[in-house]
Design an enzyme around this catalytic site. Structure first.
Site, PDB file in Angstrom:
ATOM      1  N   GLU A 130     -22.203 -12.609 -19.885  1.00 46.01           N
ATOM      2  CA  GLU A 130     -21.156 -11.536 -19.743  1.00 46.01           C
ATOM      3  C   GLU A 130     -21.867 -10.594 -19.041  1.00 46.01           C
ATOM      4  OE1 GLU A 130     -19.730  -8.281 -23.265  1.00 46.01           O
ATOM      5  OE2 GLU A 130     -21.385  -9.574 -23.683  1.00 46.01           O
ATOM      6  N   ASP A 131     -23.309 -10.405 -18.984  1.00 44.01           N
ATOM      7  CA  ASP A 131     -23.913  -9.115 -18.382  1.00 44.01           C
ATOM      8  C   ASP A 131     -24.726  -9.379 -17.283  1.00 44.01           C
ATOM      9  OD1 ASP A 131     -23.074  -7.574 -20.587  1.00 44.01           O
ATOM     10  OD2 ASP A 131     -24.902  -7.763 -21.644  1.00 44.01           O
TER      11      ASP A 131
END
Length: 720
Positions: A130-131
């Site tokens: 996600e990051d």
């Protein structure tokens, strides 16, 4: 994962109206270790360790993991940490800590609870896709499909918007993402716990929003997955944010109790150890102080608290049989409160929880609650599905159970049912409303089937809920129930320990009633009923004025069959004391051969014949009326009044009258009384060509689906 959280904080450090740190309460169970984020941050900034040795930053995780899995392969953890650290390098939390401290903290929480290596590996990587620039393909290539699946599931959960407008559909998607492997939700819960611990620097309104979502959705999920260690800490953190005044009051109670010189729980624990040592039962007796929310609930329930209210006593033994041995010794040598006994070993809770619960009374009136369980039960009670290990691993031995919820920890019973509900719900809003109701239920009852099986239902559940829990959509054909051997309507509320036999109709056209929704409390029942009603709209549902199919029965306040009654029937009954007198059979009890009968003279020289047990006989004898001796002659024709008790359903009247006609009986009159709680009472006056046909007629009427009793009338009927 959001990087907004900052320094770790106890509930007392949460921003808001509260001030001052929270002093440690009385000694409680060993809490989850907190991370020294600065030490971990320095370790992360120093970069990866040598290829062949574990980085210092995951030493605490490794230590906790080896405590539960001494033979675990640690290489995946080493590689996962190196990938996560290098990917998150340069990212910082709002507190100024390196972001890598967050996945490390989440992984430590899971390691302390006994999660297996695959879960911990996915936990270290849960924010990378996600990051950072890490892809799922890279995760699969380096760690395998299982880790990739878990990371993907957690990533999807991160995208769920818990806002009110988005709740129904997004939560439904979250369940689909979670459903095939409950470890996804385990990582999510640990993730939320660490963020709740570090919520202190956020604005109060944002703290409150996150706390409310945690309270309404994630804490109930933790309860249903059996992860009590996470649930209780989340409850306390939410309590501190949403109810700061009550939290402060509860904290003050704990401080006051800790300052007392006496400790009744310690005294009872010492006495219990003596009793169990003398009985030669190997055991540990521990004091488990209540957490903040638990103590607050007890305070509200009992008012002024005494020493024994501040905790519970926990007895840990090695074998299941030892649990009952401990129970017997404590109940024999000490004073038990029998009403407090519950056996969750024989009948585990829906979330895998097992224990014996009892209570012991002191001479001063204080009562100490006691939990008795094995070490393995305790592990599952604390960690729930996390403690069950790798769901894809082969059983340790062929004797391991292969049925029920324990056979597949990826799909505990409640989660399996949840997935069925979301597939069956006609729309997201229906699913969400029923799910919210289910999550709000924090107490469960266990009812027994006649075959010895059990059904777990929420407190307040009815026979409708039991029917759909046992039969699914086939419960549409349910017409009633027997509860503890007695006939009951489907609206009957069940109690813990009841035995429920569900009565199923044979009519393929059977259908649920819209009224059932008033008595359905479980999502399984409500969704199944609403789904059927949606698929089978009535003209009224579509905006018309027509009645539903169930109204094909006569109106409750009118006569169902109104034939012209012929003259009162007579039979050849010999009047012993008055030869030649006219004879009339009483309509209040409609005697037929071979009933034992008696007579009374009425006006006009007529003798009315009653059954000996008729209420009118006792009444007339009580007024001094003289009996006239009668007996049966050679005549066979007779008239009889029968009362049929049934559960309401479509076509019932037609089926009953058809059964009567097939037995050759003529219906003189029939009435249907207003239905009461789905029960319908039919009264038929019938002309029979031969009294010998009566038993067969009554059997035929009882065999009609929905009819549970047929009897001779005992009281005057409306046609008298």
């Amino acid at each position: 994962m959001s990087a907004e959280a900052t320094n770790p904080a106890s509930p007392g450090a949460v921003a808001g109206p509260m001030t001052g740190p929270v002093p440690s309460p009385a000694p409680r169970r060993r809490s989850l270790p907190r991370l020294d984020l600065r030490r971990l941050g320095r370790a992360a900034l120093l970069g990866p360790a040598a290829r062949d040795r574990l980085p210092d930053a995951i030493g605490h995780v490794v230590e906790a993991h080896r405590a539960h899995h001494p033979d675990a392969d640690l290489e995946p953890l080493r590689r996962a940490y190196l990938l996560a650290e290098s990917s998150h390098r340069g990212q910082m939390r709002k507190s100024g800590e390196p972001y890598i401290t967050h996945p490390l903290a989440v992984t430590l929480i899971l390691a302390e609870l006994g999660a297996e290596t695959t879960t911990l590996t996915a936990s270290l990587l849960h924010d990378t896709v996600e990051d950072t620039d890490v892809t799922l393909a890279q995760v699969r290539e380096q760690f395998g499909e299982e880790v990739r699946y878990l990371v993907d599931g957690v990533t999807k959960l991160e995208k769920v918007d818990y806002g009110a407008a988005a709740e129904p559909e997004t939560f439904r998607k979250m369940l689909v993402a979670t459903g095939s492997d409950v470890r996804v939700m385990s990582i999510k819960l640990a993730d939320r716990l660490h963020n709740m611990r570090t919520l202190g620097v956020m604005r109060p309104e944002k703290q409150a929003r996150i706390a409310k979502v945690t309270r309404d959705v994630l804490i109930p999920l933790a309860e249903r997955l059996g992860v009590q260690a996470l649930k209780t800490e989340l409850e306390d953190l939410v309590f501190a944010i949403l109810h700061p005044e009550e939290y402060e009051h509860t904290r003050a109670l704990l401080v006051e109790n800790a300052a007392r010189g006496d400790d009744p729980l310690a005294e009872i624990a010492a006495e219990m150890r003596t009793v169990l040592n003398e009985a030669d039962i190997a055991s540990e007796v521990l004091i488990r102080p209540r957490h903040f929310v638990s103590l607050h609930r007890v305070s509200r329930k009992r008012g002024r608290l005494r020493g024994c209210d501040f905790g519970r006593l926990l007895v840990l033994v090695n074998e299941d049989a030892d649990c009952y041995g401990v129970l017997g010794e404590l109940h024999t040598c000490m004073k038990p409160v029998v009403s407090e006994f519950k056996d969750f070993i024989a009948v585990p809770k829906f979330n895998l929880y097992q224990s014996l619960h009892t209570a012991l009374a002191r001479a001063d009136g204080q009562v100490a609650e006691v939990l008795i369980r094995t070490h393995q039960m305790h592990k599952v009670a604390e960690a729930g599905v996390i403690a069950l290990g790798n769901p894809y691993a082969a059983p340790a031995s062929p004797e391991d159970p292969a049925d029920g919820e324990r056979a597949d920890p990826t799909r505990p019973g409640w989660l399996s049912r949840l997935l069925e509900w979301q597939r069956a719900a006609p729309d997201p809003d229906t699913f969400w409303s029923t799910l919210r109701e289910d999550l709000a239920q924090d107490r469960e009852i266990t009812v027994f089937r006649p075959d010895g099986g059990t059904l777990g239902l929420p407190e307040g559940a009815s026979c409708v809920d039991a029917a759909y829990a046992q039969y699914g959509e086939d419960a549409h054909a349910c017409i009633g129930a027997r509860v503890n051997g007695r006939l009951a309507t489907l609206s009957t509320v069940l109690r813990d320990g009841d035995t429920v036999q569900l009565l199923m109709g044979q009519d393929p056209a059977s259908e649920p009633s819209r009224e059932w929704l008033d008595h359905a409390h479980t999502p399984a029942a409500r969704i199944a009923i609403q789904r059927w009603l949606t698929a089978h709209p009535t003209p009224t549902d579509a905006g018309g004025t027509a009645t539903t199919e169930t109204s094909r029965e006569p109106r409750a306040d009118e006569t169902a069959v109104r034939p012209t009654s012929p003259a009162p029937a007579t039979v050849a009954a010999a009047v012993v004391d008055r030869p030649g007198a006219s004879v009339r059979l009483a309509r209040c009890c409609t005697p037929v051969p071979p009933d034992e009968v008696t007579g009374f003279a009425v006006r006009g020289g007529v003798v009315t014949v009653h059954r000996v047990g008729c209420a009118a006989v006792a009444r007339m004898k009580g007024t001094g009326r003289a009996e006239v001796g009668v007996n049966w002659g050679d005549g066979a024709e007779c008239r009889v009044t029968l009362v049929a008790e049934s559960f309401g359903r479509p076509h019932l009247l037609a089926d009953l009258t058809e059964a009567i006609a097939l037995q050759g009986a003529e219906i003189v009159s029939a009435t249907v009384e207003p239905p009461t709680q789905q029960r319908v009472r039919h009264t038929y006056t019938l002309q029979l060509t031969d009294a010998a046909h009566l038993p067969g007629l009554m059997r035929a009427m009882r065999n009609v689906a929905g009819v549970y009793d047929v009897s001779r009338a005992q009281h005057p009927v409306s046609t008298w």
